[in-house]
Design a protein around this motif. Structure first.
Motif, mmCIF file in Angstrom:
data_model
loop_
_atom_site.group_PDB
_atom_site.id
_atom_site.type_symbol
_atom_site.label_atom_id
_atom_site.label_comp_id
_atom_site.label_asym_id
_atom_site.label_seq_id
_atom_site.Cartn_x
_atom_site.Cartn_y
_atom_site.Cartn_z
ATOM 1 N N SER A 119 -33.108 -0.218 -16.696
ATOM 2 C CA SER A 119 -32.607 -0.956 -17.755
ATOM 3 C C SER A 119 -33.480 -0.453 -19.049
ATOM 4 N N LEU B 108 -25.973 -7.783 -9.356
ATOM 5 C CA LEU B 108 -26.592 -6.367 -9.540
ATOM 6 C C LEU B 108 -28.189 -6.441 -10.039
ATOM 7 N N SER B 109 -28.305 -7.563 -10.993
ATOM 8 C CA SER B 109 -29.938 -7.750 -11.278
ATOM 9 C C SER B 109 -30.526 -8.482 -10.128
ATOM 10 N N LYS B 112 -31.590 -5.714 -7.905
ATOM 11 C CA LYS B 112 -32.552 -4.682 -8.659
ATOM 12 C C LYS B 112 -33.971 -5.408 -8.595
ATOM 13 N N ILE B 175 -26.290 0.924 -11.401
ATOM 14 C CA ILE B 175 -27.608 0.689 -11.971
ATOM 15 C C ILE B 175 -28.340 1.931 -12.414
#
Lengths: 201, 201
Positions: A119, B108-109, B112, B175
């Motif tokens: 990110s 998704l976070s 991650k 991602i």
DNA sequence: GTCTATACCGAGATAGAC
DNA sequence: GTCTATCTCGGTATAGAC
């Protein structure tokens, strides 16, 4: 004090020493978790020396990841020719990848940090995607196209499945500590993978 | 000053507000990149209030990830029954996963951050592995065993390939920003995946 | 329990001698 | 170019009033 010969030689390598020290720390503690002070002490130089080679922390990080990503790309795919009988070749590609990657802490850390910082540094993730993932998929996809006897309808998607299975296996087993909980041998994975693709014919 | 009724109610939810605010920040900026000051301001409480609910930053992080991981497990697999004709069922499982995950920034976070912090917090990665990955693989593996007509030799390894392909697809596309460079539709992935497994019979 | 205020430390980045 | 010393800011965690 004037420089001795050895100091001059070390001086020439100072940029590399900084990158080397930074790599260890960034890979172990992540971007935010790594301080420039520690990079300096790890590299055996002063902090100001780092700032004479790199404008700031972000620049250092980007330069480091770029260099490693491109280097990895060469060692991973340059030697691969992708020629031969499907059954043997696919097995060899899979085993080569699993052997090289699963025991290569540096590669695992690179993958981890690129995901972690995707990110904040999307360009890094894109570079990795283009130089490693896309290139690998492309090579395998072309091989599939050149071997219609495999009966593969969508070579790109199938190539993605092939590599995706391998990558996720390594991520789960090595990064997420799956190996310690319930080991699954890479042989079983490769056998099943080859079996799936081969029996499509 | 005594508490009003609304303040008492809000007080009861303060722990949740802290976790909610912490989630947004930890997911966006990672563990080291998130400060307790920002968590406090995001949650609308003082810093000391956070320390009255959680001993330190690590405890807050662990409590948060644990809660979300377990919650995710329920919503992902509790409703799944894994019954029906293979062709339909496998397609439905894959599509459900891709639809739910690819558009779920929170999931998704979580994935991650678990990968990113897998070294510093290995117990978190193990919890995720056991409650999500292992459970999903187990369910599918059992389904494979109950359907010998699929001709699958190693149900566990094949289940790993199935989910591994899906997860790596989402990781690469969402991602690692693969979607922006060279999109590969989830339909093509699912079609090829079903095709591989189905034509084993 | 919750706030304001603060202790204490380490962060990134810079200044200036050499 | 490279060092030591330092600036300024923000970090985790705590003290003490209420």
């Amino acid at each position: 004090m004037t420089l001795t010969a050895s100091q001059a030689i070390l001086g020439k390598q100072k940029r590399e020493r900084i990158l080397q020290g930074a790599m260890q720390l960034f890979f172990r503690d992540g971007y935010a978790g790594t301080s420039m002070d520690r990079v300096a002490s790890e590299a055996g130089v002063s902090k100001q020396t780092i700032y004479s080679y790199f404008h700031d922390k972000e620049s250092l990080f980007k330069a480091l990841i770029e260099q490693i990503t491109i280097a990895r790309f060469h060692t991973l795919f340059e030697s691969e020719q992708l020629q031969g009988e499907p059954d043997q070749l696919l097995r060899q590609v899979a085993e080569t990848y699993l052997l090289r990657v699963a025991e290569d802490q540096e590669y695992l850390s690179l993958l981890k940090v690129i995901i972690a910082e995707s990110s904040r540094f999307p360009e890094m993730a894109k570079l990795y995607y283009q130089t490693v993932i896309q290139r690998g998929r492309q090579l395998l996809s072309q091989y599939f196209d050149a071997h219609p006897e495999l009966g593969i309808q969508d070579s790109e998607a199938t190539a993605h499945i092939f590599f995706g299975s391998l990558v996720s296996f390594v991520v789960v087993q090595e990064i997420m500590h799956g190996k310690e909980i319930m080991p699954l041998s890479s042989e079983r994975l490769v056998d099943s993978l080859i079996d799936l693709i081969h029996s499509s014919s």
